[in-house]
Design a protein around this motif. Structure first.
Motif, PDB file in Angstrom:
ATOM      1  N   ARG A 107       0.823  -1.210   0.000  1.00 58.78           N
ATOM      2  CA  ARG A 107       0.000   0.000   0.000  1.00 58.78           C
ATOM      3  C   ARG A 107       0.866   1.274   0.000  1.00 58.78           C
ATOM      4  N   ILE A 108       2.003   1.231   0.677  1.00 60.62           N
ATOM      5  CA  ILE A 108       2.927   2.371   0.655  1.00 60.62           C
ATOM      6  C   ILE A 108       3.423   2.605  -0.768  1.00 60.62           C
ATOM      7  N   LEU A 109       3.806   1.526  -1.442  1.00 57.97           N
ATOM      8  CA  LEU A 109       4.291   1.646  -2.813  1.00 57.97           C
ATOM      9  C   LEU A 109       3.181   2.139  -3.739  1.00 57.97           C
ATOM     10  N   TRP A 110       1.958   1.677  -3.474  1.00 57.76           N
ATOM     11  CA  TRP A 110       0.813   2.183  -4.256  1.00 57.76           C
ATOM     12  C   TRP A 110       0.630   3.684  -4.051  1.00 57.76           C
ATOM     13  N   ALA A 111       0.709   4.117  -2.802  1.00 58.83           N
ATOM     14  CA  ALA A 111       0.500   5.536  -2.490  1.00 58.83           C
ATOM     15  C   ALA A 111       1.578   6.427  -3.101  1.00 58.83           C
ATOM     16  N   LEU A 112       2.780   5.880  -3.262  1.00 56.70           N
ATOM     17  CA  LEU A 112       3.904   6.679  -3.772  1.00 56.70           C
ATOM     18  C   LEU A 112       4.236   6.337  -5.220  1.00 56.70           C
ATOM     19  N   ASP A 113       3.319   5.667  -5.895  1.00 53.37           N
ATOM     20  CA  ASP A 113       3.586   5.149  -7.237  1.00 53.37           C
ATOM     21  C   ASP A 113       4.047   6.223  -8.216  1.00 53.37           C
ATOM     22  N   GLU A 114       3.470   7.416  -8.142  1.00 54.14           N
ATOM     23  CA  GLU A 114       3.800   8.466  -9.104  1.00 54.14           C
ATOM     24  C   GLU A 114       4.870   9.425  -8.591  1.00 54.14           C
ATOM     25  N   PHE A 115       5.421   9.125  -7.418  1.00 49.92           N
ATOM     26  CA  PHE A 115       6.467   9.988  -6.854  1.00 49.92           C
ATOM     27  C   PHE A 115       7.822   9.306  -7.050  1.00 49.92           C
ATOM     28  N   ASN A 116       8.709   9.974  -7.731  1.00 48.10           N
ATOM     29  CA  ASN A 116      10.013   9.401  -8.064  1.00 48.10           C
ATOM     30  C   ASN A 116      10.971   9.517  -6.880  1.00 48.10           C
ATOM     31  N   THR A 117      11.192   8.415  -6.203  1.00 49.64           N
ATOM     32  CA  THR A 117      12.083   8.415  -5.056  1.00 49.64           C
ATOM     33  C   THR A 117      12.721   7.033  -4.914  1.00 49.64           C
TER      34      THR A 117
ATOM     35  N   ASP B  63       9.642  -0.965   8.570  1.00 51.66           N
ATOM     36  CA  ASP B  63      10.707   0.029   8.597  1.00 51.66           C
ATOM     37  C   ASP B  63      11.211   0.302   7.188  1.00 51.66           C
ATOM     38  N   LEU B  64      11.263   1.593   6.818  1.00 50.90           N
ATOM     39  CA  LEU B  64      11.710   2.002   5.493  1.00 50.90           C
ATOM     40  C   LEU B  64      12.727   3.129   5.612  1.00 50.90           C
ATOM     41  N   LEU B  65      13.630   3.201   4.637  1.00 50.34           N
ATOM     42  CA  LEU B  65      14.610   4.284   4.561  1.00 50.34           C
ATOM     43  C   LEU B  65      14.389   5.035   3.264  1.00 50.34           C
ATOM     44  N   ILE B  66      14.282   6.372   3.353  1.00 45.58           N
ATOM     45  CA  ILE B  66      14.099   7.201   2.162  1.00 45.58           C
ATOM     46  C   ILE B  66      15.086   8.368   2.204  1.00 45.58           C
ATOM     47  N   PRO B  67      15.348   9.004   1.067  1.00 45.38           N
ATOM     48  CA  PRO B  67      16.240  10.167   1.081  1.00 45.38           C
ATOM     49  C   PRO B  67      15.622  11.316   1.888  1.00 45.38           C
ATOM     50  N   LYS B  68      16.442  11.993   2.658  1.00 41.44           N
ATOM     51  CA  LYS B  68      15.941  13.077   3.496  1.00 41.44           C
ATOM     52  C   LYS B  68      15.288  14.178   2.668  1.00 41.44           C
ATOM     53  N   ALA B  69      15.808  14.417   1.478  1.00 45.63           N
ATOM     54  CA  ALA B  69      15.268  15.479   0.625  1.00 45.63           C
ATOM     55  C   ALA B  69      13.817  15.212   0.223  1.00 45.63           C
ATOM     56  N   ASP B  70      13.410  13.935   0.224  1.00 41.07           N
ATOM     57  CA  ASP B  70      12.048  13.573  -0.178  1.00 41.07           C
ATOM     58  C   ASP B  70      11.106  13.392   1.009  1.00 41.07           C
ATOM     59  N   LEU B  71      11.614  13.584   2.203  1.00 40.95           N
ATOM     60  CA  LEU B  71      10.864  13.249   3.406  1.00 40.95           C
ATOM     61  C   LEU B  71       9.547  14.009   3.509  1.00 40.95           C
ATOM     62  N   ALA B  72       9.588  15.323   3.340  1.00 37.55           N
ATOM     63  CA  ALA B  72       8.382  16.149   3.503  1.00 37.55           C
ATOM     64  C   ALA B  72       7.315  15.771   2.477  1.00 37.55           C
ATOM     65  N   ASP B  73       7.728  15.566   1.224  1.00 33.44           N
ATOM     66  CA  ASP B  73       6.763  15.219   0.174  1.00 33.44           C
ATOM     67  C   ASP B  73       6.134  13.852   0.435  1.00 33.44           C
ATOM     68  N   ILE B  74       6.952  12.897   0.833  1.00 35.30           N
ATOM     69  CA  ILE B  74       6.431  11.549   1.093  1.00 35.30           C
ATOM     70  C   ILE B  74       5.488  11.559   2.285  1.00 35.30           C
TER      71      ILE B  74
END
Length: 371
Positions: free
Chosen positions: A87-97, A124-135
């Motif tokens: 579901r997380i991947l579905w929610a972020l499907d159109e966001f390039n990260t 538990d997931l790790l994402i780039p800090k620059a994308d944190l607010a958008d995600i």
């Protein structure tokens, strides 16, 4: 160095590293073993070992029911986490990260042996800090919410921590921990997260990645010896053992890559402790002189102190006979973990706040439930 364990701790570790010894356990031994394994989240693992070694018919009926129940719980939580990742991947499907799975879900995706028996409460997931607010914004729009936090706890996550406040879906209530690095921002450890993303490897899904084998091992050691207080964390050390055995068999140069990477990330001391205690407790086949490649290593006094404290804290206390020595070891390692994570000017107010909150909670509980 010699490992000095209490009788109940020996009972637990022998059941994990030499399952055939379980055939000699009495019913009272089994009852104690179940209580201990449940406390350190290893009941599912114990069940897998019993089945793998063909011991199921020798287990008392009542104990077999508890083992089965423990594995059912593990499988259910893992199923929930896999669906939450979907579901997380579905929610972020159109966001390039870039998204890297961590810990329990990652071990399952990497097909680490015994990962199917690991109790994983959250994702538990790790994402780039620059994308944190958008995600965070996208997930909030699509049904995830933060738990209600005090202003202090909110600031703790936002300013000092290596993750944002946990997210929980309003319907499924599965908790998602989103990290932007592997150690608190206030920590003495400064991990270059860019290196982790550069080395990450794709999964069959292609939309999610895993840490490289050496980075996965190092993160496991960091989580145990820096991010946690070690108390009852025997499961995490067993994770480390499993990873070391699995990856070293796959790659002849694994040990060299591991020590080089730990040195590069300036995590040599933490990796040293991981190798030392994994070998000491679970007999991990660590090559004899490999630890000499780690720089810097803990001094003799520091290692002696940790050698005395860590096993006392890692293993669960006897549920009916807790000891002062184990409680003191846990307290000292609790302080150690905070001293690593925070400078004193942050740590002292933080500990005062946590102490006062604990007192208030106990006072409220006593008031609500008088004896």
């Amino acid at each position: 160095m010699k490992l000095d364990l209490s009788q109940h701790s020996l009972m637990l570790v022998q059941g994990l590293i030499n399952p055939d010894s379980l055939t000699h356990y009495s019913e009272s031994d089994w009852e104690l073993l179940i209580r201990l394994a449940r406390r350190v989240k290893l009941l599912g693992r114990l069940t897998l070992l019993v089945k793998e070694h063909g011991l199921w018919n020798q287990v008392p009926t009542r104990i077999a029911s508890q083992l089965t129940s423990g594995l059912v719980q593990v499988e259910k939580l893992q199923q929930l986490n896999r669906w939450e990742l979907n579901r997380i991947l579905w929610a972020l499907d159109e966001f390039n990260t870039s998204i890297i799975a961590l810990k329990g879900i990652a071990y399952g995706l990497a097909e680490i042996p015994y990962a199917t028996g690991r109790l994983s409460v959250d994702l538990d997931l790790l994402i780039p800090k620059a994308d944190l607010a958008d995600i965070e914004s996208l997930l909030t729009v699509k049904g995830w919410r933060h738990r209600t936090l005090s202003a202090y706890d909110e600031r703790y996550y936002r300013v000092w921590s290596h993750e944002i406040p946990p997210l929980v879906h309003v319907e499924r209530e599965t908790e998602v921990d989103i990290h932007h690095t592997l150690a608190p921002l206030t920590s003495r450890l400064k991990i270059d997260t860019r290196l982790l993303f550069e080395a990450a490897i794709p999964t069959k899904d292609k939309t999610i990645k895993l840490l490289s084998p050496v980075d996965m091992v190092i993160h496991c050691a960091v989580n145990l010896f820096q991010n946690n207080e070690i108390a009852n964390d025997l499961r995490d050390l067993l994770d480390l053992h499993d990873l070391l055995v699995f990856f070293s068999v796959q790659d002849a140069d694994f040990w060299l890559r591991l020590t080089d990477r730990a040195n590069q990330l300036r995590l040599a001391q933490i990796m040293f402790y991981g190798l030392h205690f994994s070998q000491l407790i679970f007999k991990t086949p660590v090559p004899g002189k490999i630890c000499n490649r780690l720089r810097p290593r803990p001094g003799k006094l520091k290692l002696w102190i940790m050698h005395r404290l860590v096993p006392l804290a890692l293993f669960p206390q006897h549920p009916d006979k807790p000891t002062l020595s184990a409680s003191m070891a846990r307290f000292v390692l609790y302080l150690r973990s905070h001293l690593i994570r925070m400078p004193l000017y942050i740590l002292l107010p933080h500990l005062i706040y946590k102490t006062m909150r604990m007192i208030r909670l106990k006072s409220g509980n006593n008031h609500s439930h008088p004896r």
